[in-house]
Design an enzyme around this catalytic site. Structure first.
Site: not given
Ligand code: GLA
Ligand code: ZN
Length: 674
Positions: A118, A122, A157, A162, A164, A167, A309, A317, A358, A360
């Protein structure tokens, strides 16, 4: 004091809730039913929906399915919940990448990335923009008048770059606008060095390697991001001009100048994942949280912000996966409210069954019950928030500020010397200066060098190596008008293009302000020991010591040990107009810094929120008319007695009265109303 309206539409309560992904559960409607039951029980009221829902909204090009979202929006409205509806541009559908490979980014090695993950699209791609405009418009048109729609959460976030051709071409256009002519660009980048003179705009790439080139490529990423954000927001505003727009920031994230991103947002939101399992020092964790909150509040001139968040338990993570200890959840979230947040949300409401997140932390886990420690923590906070709605819109009285500047951060990264990054430690250093005053409970703003200085009495500029145009003038005006300014080593060396000021440092006229000349910056490797003498005491100096000379200032401390420095000033003060300008020529530990800055703060007429002799306790305050809310935080693992300021208080959690002292359990926190 000023008061503020709701940050999202129609909200009069503290926002509490989180990212909700019902699109992962459409095959099990009983789970969604259960979610709504649990949402009520948890005291949550706000949900961010649709963040990564593109393929569930548009499973094939131009084929839309909104029925599931219609039902969720309606149910949210039935419960009087607020929806912060997301645009789905944070993750693109595979069909989009397959049909139009150019929406995928090109990496720094020139390779087009395959469809994956994710946050990797670009921002220049006309196809990507058009597809985003289409889906955003559909969403906005459909839900414009929906009672649950309270704010827009654009993308997620934003980050990355990029490389390319498109850009790169936009980079060159951006440079043309910035510099006008190649001569100006060559001068700004000091391109006579290593034969880097450009004779054609087409020669310019992100890889030129000169400091100016690298810095501008980094600046350009912020421009690209803001431009894309405006594009997303414009598509929404056609249908919903009154609905506020935000995107979730990531604290001191290195990749974007969030001061500029803030300008595109109607209100600020942030994602906070303190290193509970990484750093055993809760004091450091809490002060870092407080610092980013103080920045996010300052980004909109004191307006409350939102934690979009945070993790209700462990963050998958992060290394360690340590669980939050009792009271730590409340401590973390109240720290945000105490520093100006009008709401704290979670990633995530319910743990997904599969895939990368899963494990988190979530309010609801795989069992789906309220009988968990985490759910109880959340529900307890929800119950407290329900008693605290008066806090919404209140302001934080602040008279001192610490400067954190992204371009200065980057300048320290690109400057080859003095010393390496593990010696410079810009981020850590600004945090240490902040913590030195936070520890003494002085309310602070965290601002950039372009912010207005005039509302403060005390201004702290750690390692402000880059002076953008006008900054030196404004610093002078600030001091001349009676302000107290503190600047540290590695400040005032270079202009906004990282070219050194000629004629002596601190440059751009600041030698006059500080009454010193900084002849030579010096590093202190680990095998050297260096000291300064202050009021008869020897204080250790590490990493940096500059050889400065008095040019009108008075020395408050001098270096003592190294013959090269012996007798030279280490801390100076210069009266300038009605104020004072202090310069610290060497890096000391936090304890000394706290003592020294604490003294200056008192001299500048600042008042701590609670008396300083409350070790282990941090305090913050918010005000609204006659009402005052005092937030107290125990960042130690022991019970603590807090000596309260004079007056009678009500403990918001239970309505009891208190005065004199209050007991806080290990990691305990409390909100008192005066
Ligand atoms: C980021 C993302 C969320 C998720 C959290 C997990 O902040 O915005 O989509 O992935 O991390 O901590
Ligand atoms: Zn680009």
């Amino acid at each position: 004091m000023e008061t503020y309206g709701p940050i999202i539409r129609n909200a009069t309560e503290i926002l509490h809730g989180g990212d909700y992904n019902p699109d992962q559960w459409l095959e099990t409607p009983e789970i969604i039913d259960r979610d709504f039951e649990l949402m009520e029980k948890s005291g949550c009221n706000t949900f961010s929906v649709g963040i990564f829902s593109w393929t569930m909204l548009e499973p094939a090009p131009g084929k839309y399915q909104f029925d599931w979202l219609d039902r969720i929006m309606d149910r949210m409205a039935e419960h009087n919940f607020h929806v912060i509806l997301a645009t789905p541009s944070g993750a693109k559908p595979a069909w989009l990448a397959t049909a139009y490979p150019e929406v995928c980014r090109v990496d720094e090695h020139g390779l087009r990335q395959p469809y994956a993950d994710r946050h990797n699209h670009c921002w220049s791609s006309p196809v990507y923009r058009e597809k985003v405009r289409e889906i955003n418009s559909k969403l906005a048109e459909r839900y414009a008048h929906h009672p649950a729609l309270s704010a827009w959460h654009i993308s997620n976030e934003y980050n990355g770059k990029c490389f390319c051709e498109l850009c790169q071409e936009r980079f060159r256009v951006w440079l043309r606008e910035r510099y006008g002519t190649l001569e100006n660009l060559n001068r700004a980048w000091w391109n006579t060095f290593w034969s880097h003179l450009h004779t054609d705009w087409a020669e310019i790439t992100p890889w030129g390697g000169s400091e100016g080139n690298s810095l501008d490529w980094k600046r350009f990423a912020t421009f690209q991001c803001c431009d894309f954000m405006k594009f997303e927001a414009d598509a929404l505003r056609v249908y919903t001009p009154e609905i506020p727009v935000t995107t979730n920031m990531m604290g001191f994230f290195d990749g974007l100048d969030y001061w500029r991103v803030a300008e595109v947002c109607d209100f600020i939101s942030d994602d906070v994942y303190p290193g509970w399992g990484i750093d055993p020092d809760v004091r450091r964790i809490l002060s870092e949280c407080a610092m980013r909150h103080d920045m996010h509040r300052a980004m909109k001139n004191g307006k409350p912000f939102l934690i979009m968040e945070s993790a209700p338990s462990a963050t998958n993570w992060q290394p360690g996966h340590r669980l939050k200890r009792p009271n730590q959840h409340k401590l973390e979230e109240l720290c945000a409210v105490g520093h100006g947040a009008d709401g704290t949300l979670y990633f995530q409401w319910r743990k997904s069954r599969g895939n990368l997140e899963k494990f988190h932390g979530a309010v609801v886990d795989h069992v789906g019950t309220e009988e968990t420690r985490v759910f109880r923590d959340v529900a307890e906070l929800g119950a407290l928030y329900r008693k605290c709605n008066d806090i919404c819109g209140s302001a934080t009285p602040v008279q001192a500020a610490v400067v954190w500047d992204w371009e200065c951060f980057w300048a320290h990264q690109f400057d080859q010397g003095p010393g390496k990054e593990d010696q410079k430690k810009y981020c850590e250093t600004v945090q240490t200066f902040y913590r030195a005053l936070w520890t003494r409970n002085f309310p602070l703003d965290v601002i950039e060098s372009l912010s207005d200085f005039s509302k403060y009495r005390l201004l702290i500029c750690p390692m402000l190596i880059m002076l953008k145009p006008g900054v030196a003038e404004r610093l002078k005006a600030f001091v001349a008008a009676g302000g107290t300014l503190v600047m540290s080593y590695l400040s005032g060396y270079e202009d906004e293009n990282t070219n050194c000021f000629l004629g002596g440092w601190p440059g751009d006229g600041l030698m006059e302000l500080f009454g010193i000349w900084n002849e030579e910056p010096g590093g202190i490797p680990a095998f050297d020991r260096q000291w300064l003498r202050y009021e008869g005491r020897e204080i250790e100096v590490v990493d940096y010591a500059e050889r400065i000379h008095l040019r009108g200032a008075e020395a408050l401390a001098e270096f003592t040990s190294d013959p090269l420095y012996e007798g030279m000033p280490a801390i100076t003060v210069n009266r300038f107009g009605a104020g004072k300008a202090y310069y610290l020529a060497g890096r000391t530990g936090e304890e000394f810094l706290s003592e020294f800055l604490g003294k200056l703060a008192l001299e500048a007429g600042l008042e701590p929120v609670i008396p300083a002799e409350n070790p282990g306790i941090s305090a913050s305050v918010r005000r609204k008319g006659e009402e005052e809310f005092l937030f107290l935080f125990n960042y130690t693992a022991e019970e603590r007695q807090v000596r309260l300021p004079a007056g009678n208080f009500t403990v918001l959690a239970n309505g009891s009265c208190c005065s004199g002292t209050l007991t806080l359990p290990p990691f305990g926190s409390e909100i008192l109303k005066k």
